[in-house]
Write a protein that holds these residues in place. Structure first.
Motif, PDB file in Angstrom:
ATOM      1  N   LEU A  49       0.832  -1.201   0.000  1.00 43.75           N
ATOM      2  CA  LEU A  49       0.000   0.000   0.000  1.00 43.75           C
ATOM      3  C   LEU A  49       0.868   1.253   0.000  1.00 43.75           C
ATOM      4  O   LEU A  49       0.659   2.182  -0.777  1.00 43.75           O
ATOM      5  N   VAL A  50       1.877   1.262   0.885  1.00 38.82           N
ATOM      6  CA  VAL A  50       2.750   2.436   0.993  1.00 38.82           C
ATOM      7  C   VAL A  50       3.442   2.683  -0.343  1.00 38.82           C
ATOM      8  O   VAL A  50       3.495   3.814  -0.839  1.00 38.82           O
ATOM      9  N   THR A  51       3.960   1.603  -0.951  1.00 39.11           N
ATOM     10  CA  THR A  51       4.633   1.752  -2.247  1.00 39.11           C
ATOM     11  C   THR A  51       3.692   2.360  -3.272  1.00 39.11           C
ATOM     12  O   THR A  51       4.050   3.306  -3.984  1.00 39.11           O
ATOM     13  N   ALA A  52       2.464   1.814  -3.335  1.00 39.99           N
ATOM     14  CA  ALA A  52       1.499   2.292  -4.323  1.00 39.99           C
ATOM     15  C   ALA A  52       1.192   3.769  -4.100  1.00 39.99           C
ATOM     16  O   ALA A  52       1.171   4.562  -5.039  1.00 39.99           O
ATOM     17  N   VAL A  53       0.964   4.124  -2.837  1.00 39.49           N
ATOM     18  CA  VAL A  53       0.607   5.512  -2.521  1.00 39.49           C
ATOM     19  C   VAL A  53       1.753   6.451  -2.899  1.00 39.49           C
ATOM     20  O   VAL A  53       1.545   7.490  -3.522  1.00 39.49           O
ATOM     21  N   VAL A  54       2.977   6.048  -2.545  1.00 38.16           N
ATOM     22  CA  VAL A  54       4.125   6.908  -2.850  1.00 38.16           C
ATOM     23  C   VAL A  54       4.267   7.094  -4.354  1.00 38.16           C
ATOM     24  O   VAL A  54       4.412   8.216  -4.846  1.00 38.16           O
ATOM     25  N   LEU A  55       4.179   5.997  -5.106  1.00 38.47           N
ATOM     26  CA  LEU A  55       4.295   6.086  -6.561  1.00 38.47           C
ATOM     27  C   LEU A  55       3.220   7.007  -7.129  1.00 38.47           C
ATOM     28  O   LEU A  55       3.485   7.876  -7.948  1.00 38.47           O
ATOM     29  N   TYR A  56       1.990   6.805  -6.638  1.00 31.39           N
ATOM     30  CA  TYR A  56       0.871   7.606  -7.110  1.00 31.39           C
ATOM     31  C   TYR A  56       1.133   9.098  -6.859  1.00 31.39           C
ATOM     32  O   TYR A  56       0.980   9.932  -7.739  1.00 31.39           O
ATOM     33  N   LEU A  57       1.584   9.384  -5.631  1.00 30.89           N
ATOM     34  CA  LEU A  57       1.803  10.790  -5.274  1.00 30.89           C
ATOM     35  C   LEU A  57       2.933  11.390  -6.093  1.00 30.89           C
ATOM     36  O   LEU A  57       2.846  12.533  -6.550  1.00 30.89           O
ATOM     37  N   VAL A  58       4.008  10.590  -6.302  1.00 27.53           N
ATOM     38  CA  VAL A  58       5.145  11.108  -7.075  1.00 27.53           C
ATOM     39  C   VAL A  58       4.688  11.458  -8.491  1.00 27.53           C
ATOM     40  O   VAL A  58       5.020  12.516  -9.021  1.00 27.53           O
ATOM     41  N   VAL A  59       3.884  10.563  -9.087  1.00 27.36           N
ATOM     42  CA  VAL A  59       3.451  10.799 -10.468  1.00 27.36           C
ATOM     43  C   VAL A  59       2.475  11.960 -10.545  1.00 27.36           C
ATOM     44  O   VAL A  59       2.614  12.870 -11.360  1.00 27.36           O
ATOM     45  N   VAL A  60       1.466  11.931  -9.665  1.00 29.59           N
ATOM     46  CA  VAL A  60       0.390  12.899  -9.787  1.00 29.59           C
ATOM     47  C   VAL A  60       0.829  14.297  -9.358  1.00 29.59           C
ATOM     48  O   VAL A  60       0.299  15.293  -9.838  1.00 29.59           O
ATOM     49  N   ASN A  61       1.821  14.365  -8.468  1.00 29.36           N
ATOM     50  CA  ASN A  61       2.270  15.689  -8.048  1.00 29.36           C
ATOM     51  C   ASN A  61       3.436  16.206  -8.866  1.00 29.36           C
ATOM     52  O   ASN A  61       3.973  17.263  -8.586  1.00 29.36           O
ATOM     53  N   ALA A  62       3.839  15.427  -9.868  1.00 27.17           N
ATOM     54  CA  ALA A  62       4.920  15.917 -10.727  1.00 27.17           C
ATOM     55  C   ALA A  62       4.430  17.168 -11.433  1.00 27.17           C
ATOM     56  O   ALA A  62       3.266  17.261 -11.795  1.00 27.17           O
ATOM     57  N   PRO A  63       5.325  18.151 -11.616  1.00 29.84           N
ATOM     58  CA  PRO A  63       4.861  19.410 -12.219  1.00 29.84           C
ATOM     59  C   PRO A  63       4.284  19.218 -13.623  1.00 29.84           C
ATOM     60  O   PRO A  63       3.397  19.938 -14.026  1.00 29.84           O
ATOM     61  N   GLY A  64       4.779  18.229 -14.338  1.00 35.49           N
ATOM     62  CA  GLY A  64       4.304  18.047 -15.710  1.00 35.49           C
ATOM     63  C   GLY A  64       3.132  17.094 -15.831  1.00 35.49           C
ATOM     64  O   GLY A  64       2.738  16.746 -16.945  1.00 35.49           O
ATOM     65  N   TRP A  65       2.574  16.642 -14.701  1.00 38.51           N
ATOM     66  CA  TRP A  65       1.550  15.602 -14.769  1.00 38.51           C
ATOM     67  C   TRP A  65       0.323  15.993 -15.592  1.00 38.51           C
ATOM     68  O   TRP A  65      -0.110  15.228 -16.448  1.00 38.51           O
ATOM     69  N   PRO A  66      -0.242  17.195 -15.401  1.00 37.90           N
ATOM     70  CA  PRO A  66      -1.468  17.503 -16.163  1.00 37.90           C
ATOM     71  C   PRO A  66      -1.237  17.366 -17.663  1.00 37.90           C
ATOM     72  O   PRO A  66      -2.060  16.808 -18.377  1.00 37.90           O
ATOM     73  N   ARG A  67      -0.089  17.863 -18.119  1.00 38.60           N
ATOM     74  CA  ARG A  67       0.193  17.810 -19.546  1.00 38.60           C
ATOM     75  C   ARG A  67       0.486  16.370 -19.980  1.00 38.60           C
ATOM     76  O   ARG A  67       0.063  15.932 -21.045  1.00 38.60           O
ATOM     77  N   THR A  68       1.211  15.640 -19.141  1.00 40.91           N
ATOM     78  CA  THR A  68       1.496  14.230 -19.461  1.00 40.91           C
ATOM     79  C   THR A  68       0.194  13.452 -19.577  1.00 40.91           C
ATOM     80  O   THR A  68       0.010  12.651 -20.485  1.00 40.91           O
ATOM     81  N   LYS A  69      -0.713  13.737 -18.628  1.00 37.59           N
ATOM     82  CA  LYS A  69      -1.990  13.030 -18.624  1.00 37.59           C
ATOM     83  C   LYS A  69      -2.740  13.308 -19.918  1.00 37.59           C
ATOM     84  O   LYS A  69      -3.266  12.399 -20.556  1.00 37.59           O
ATOM     85  N   GLU A  70      -2.751  14.566 -20.320  1.00 33.59           N
ATOM     86  CA  GLU A  70      -3.466  14.943 -21.535  1.00 33.59           C
ATOM     87  C   GLU A  70      -2.810  14.309 -22.763  1.00 33.59           C
ATOM     88  O   GLU A  70      -3.471  13.904 -23.700  1.00 33.59           O
ATOM     89  N   THR A  71      -1.480  14.203 -22.730  1.00 32.65           N
ATOM     90  CA  THR A  71      -0.762  13.728 -23.916  1.00 32.65           C
ATOM     91  C   THR A  71      -0.749  12.207 -24.028  1.00 32.65           C
ATOM     92  O   THR A  71      -0.753  11.670 -25.121  1.00 32.65           O
ATOM     93  N   PHE A  72      -0.702  11.518 -22.891  1.00 34.00           N
ATOM     94  CA  PHE A  72      -0.555  10.058 -22.933  1.00 34.00           C
ATOM     95  C   PHE A  72      -1.820   9.302 -22.524  1.00 34.00           C
ATOM     96  O   PHE A  72      -1.957   8.130 -22.821  1.00 34.00           O
ATOM     97  N   PHE A  73      -2.702   9.959 -21.804  1.00 35.49           N
ATOM     98  CA  PHE A  73      -3.879   9.239 -21.273  1.00 35.49           C
ATOM     99  C   PHE A  73      -5.163  10.004 -21.589  1.00 35.49           C
ATOM    100  O   PHE A  73      -5.946  10.307 -20.705  1.00 35.49           O
TER     101      PHE A  73
END
Lengths: 307, 299
Positions: A57-81
């Motif tokens: 659980l901790v691993t999943a949460v940390v990974l999730y937070l690292v990805v989602v709080n990355a400064p480029g996440w909104p744009r990455t999300k729009e471009t890849f997902f």
């Protein structure tokens, strides 16, 4: 992932304390010490499971937070997902995938046949077969070493340039030929390793029973060799499945090229993700099948079933 | 591991593993990227407003980094040397740089593959010049300058081949057509010609040319200047069958590619507009690209 719960079940009936071994019928009552030990084991198993769950659980949460709080996440999300492009890409990608699947079916069979022939040619005994052995060795050396993409270039774009009468210029057929050339070299080596891994005493025993060399190969050596080689062969098959996409070099539209077309128009990368997931979805059943075959063969071997 | 006896050793191992995991996660959190400083986001910087000559908020201060693909094709770049100033796009790039106050020595060229120029990460260049057509859909992913060239698409076929005699779009419908993937040329095949056979999509124009020579496709679609170059220098037994009309009334244009929300977009666009106004673009077009008047229009 092996869950540690299984341990208590397996170790529950150890006869170390001498009590379990005593068949005292209905008068049997496990000793206090034994009950205590089982309680302790259950507690340990529970603890292990809890720790595993928590760390996952901790691993999943940390990974999730690292990805989602990355400064480029909104744009990455729009471009890849992007859901919109995923919807647009899926039917086109599946249409292209049909080409991959057909190529896999045809090339897979061709590769197995050709690979087996080359492997047999390499393992033939007797001085008369020397040129055949050399040719087979040269073939595997060359085509295993030649980068597949260059092989495809030469076959798909080079062969038609010869303008030979009656030779196809269809990029799919030519691409399939190139794939078969490369992969049969891989598979030939797998088969050869299998043939050579059969103990010489097997061949000797077969010969001493009066079988000819060919019969020994056909009835004794090859059945054992092939059974041993199933997992690596399936590995090559999965690999071939992904490489079928490379025939797009000649303009044929496979799953990845179909994604390419949409990406080029929209500059959105979601179609690549879709194509990737589709390939993974295709590979998973094959992987499970590989695992099942391996497990089954391991069981056979454990029973002395390698003969 | 599931058959390991429960010895103190395995316990110690597990503790060590757990500790390592925690440490790893801690590092992962520690490594989480820092938010970008806001200076480079949005055209709000003072440099963006003034477009001060030679003092733009470029990647390397005092230098202008311009990207294109490798190999760089004729007639857009001569001899695969973008820095030579020869070839239409090379000349345009230097003209834009001069307008922005960067002379030839302050321009740094960079090789960036077509696809990578649009990836959402931090861009390594100030702008990319690579025959990229402007479209509303693409504008969602990158910024474009105003268009520096009005492009038309043309059909090439081997002389004496099936497609050589085509005079209209309808004549192309039964043929096997090909184009480079990710280009508007391919869109013209699928959206305008709508052929009966699926269009062949090639990774590069080089492979499209080979396929044309090999008879694997009947005709290929490229932009008109490329078509002139291919038929005059590369595949001399091919001819231009014709060119397409603009779709939807607006001319298709090549634009310079910038990062989405780049501080330089307005300045670069301004420079391109100025070059169009003073006739520089027209002059360069005459110098480097054949006039596209003698290719019949396919209706």
């Amino acid at each position: 992932m092996t869950v540690t719960k299984g341990e208590s079940a397996r170790e529950g009936a150890d006869g170390k304390d001498g009590l379990t071994g005593a068949a005292t019928g209905d008068g049997y009552a496990p000793s206090e010490r034994r009950l205590e030990r089982e309680r302790h084991k259950r507690a340990r198993a529970r603890r292990a499971t809890a720790i595993a769950a928590l760390s996952t659980l901790v691993t999943a949460v940390v990974l999730y937070l690292v990805v989602v709080n990355a400064p480029g996440w909104p744009r990455t999300k729009e471009t890849f997902f992007s859901a919109q492009y995923a919807r647009e890409a899926l039917p086109k990608v599946l249409e292209g995938l049909w080409l991959n699947v057909r190529l896999l079916a045809v090339c897979g069979v061709a590769v197995l046949v050709l690979g087996m022939l080359i492997a047999i040619a390499r393992t033939l005994r007797g001085p008369v077969f020397f040129p055949l052995r050399v040719l087979a060795a040269a073939y595997t050396d060359f085509f295993r070493g030649l980068p597949l993409i260059i092989n495809l270039m030469i076959v798909v774009l080079g062969v038609p340039a010869l303008r030979l009468q009656g030779v196809t210029v269809d990029p799919v057929l030519l691409g399939g030929t190139a794939l078969t050339l490369t992969y049969s070299a891989y598979v030939a080596e797998v088969f050869r390793a299998g043939i050579e891994s059969i103990h010489p005493s097997q061949r000797a025993a077969a010969r001493s029973l009066g079988l000819t060399n060919r019969q020994a190969l056909r009835y004794v050596v090859l059945p054992q060799a092939v059974r041993r080689q199933v997992p690596p062969l399936l590995n090559d098959l999965v690999s071939l499945q992904k490489d079928t996409g490379l025939v797009s070099i000649g303009g044929a539209v496979d799953a990845v090229r179909a994604a390419d077309i949409i990406v080029g128009r929209s500059l959105n990368y979601t179609p690549y993700i879709v194509a990737g997931l589709v390939f993974v979805a295709l590979t998973i059943p094959m992987t499970r099948f590989t695992d099942w075959v391996t497990a089954r063969m391991d069981r056979q071997r454990a029973q002395g079933g390698s003969l | 591991m599931h058959l390991a006896p429960r010895t103190t050793r395995s316990r110690a191992l597990r503790r060590a593993l757990a500790a390592a995991t925690v440490a790893l996660l801690a590092t992962a959190v520690g490594c989480a990227p820092q938010p970008e400083d806001k200076a480079s986001a949005g055209p709000s910087g003072s440099a963006a407003k003034s477009c001060a000559k030679g003092k733009l908020a470029s990647k390397t201060s005092g230098k202008l980094t311009i990207a294109t693909d490798e190999p760089a094709y004729e007639p857009w770049f001569k001899d695969d040397k973008p820095a030579s100033g020869k070839g239409f796009e090379s000349a345009v790039a230097y003209a834009v740089a001069r307008r922005l106050g960067y002379d030839k020595s302050a321009v740094v060229w960079q090789s960036v593959p077509f696809n990578k120029a649009f990836a959402p990460g931090v861009k390594t260049f100030d702008f990319d010049i690579n025959q990229v057509s402007i479209s509303a859909e693409r504008k969602k992913a990158v910024d474009f300058s105003s268009g520096y060239y009005d492009v038309r698409q043309a059909v090439i076929a081997l002389k004496g081949g099936k497609a050589a005699k085509a005079t209209s779009i309808a004549d192309l419908k039964d043929l096997k057509l090909g184009a480079q993937v990710g280009t508007t040329s391919l869109d013209y095949i699928t959206d305008v010609v709508k052929p009966k056979q699926e269009a062949a999509a090639f990774a590069k124009n080089d492979q499209a040319k080979s396929a044309l020579q090999n008879g694997q496709v009947d005709a290929i679609v490229v932009d008109l200047p490329t078509a002139f170059y291919i038929t005059s220098a590369e595949v001399t037994n091919a001819k231009i069958v014709g060119q397409f009309e603009n779709q939807g009334g607006t001319p298709e244009q090549f634009g310079l590619v910038l990062d989405k929300g780049s501080a330089l977009t307005s300045c670069v666009s301004g420079a391109v507009d100025a070059l169009r106004k003073d006739g520089t673009l027209a002059k360069l077009e005459k110098q480097w690209l054949s006039d596209a008047v003698d290719a019949p229009v396919l209706k």
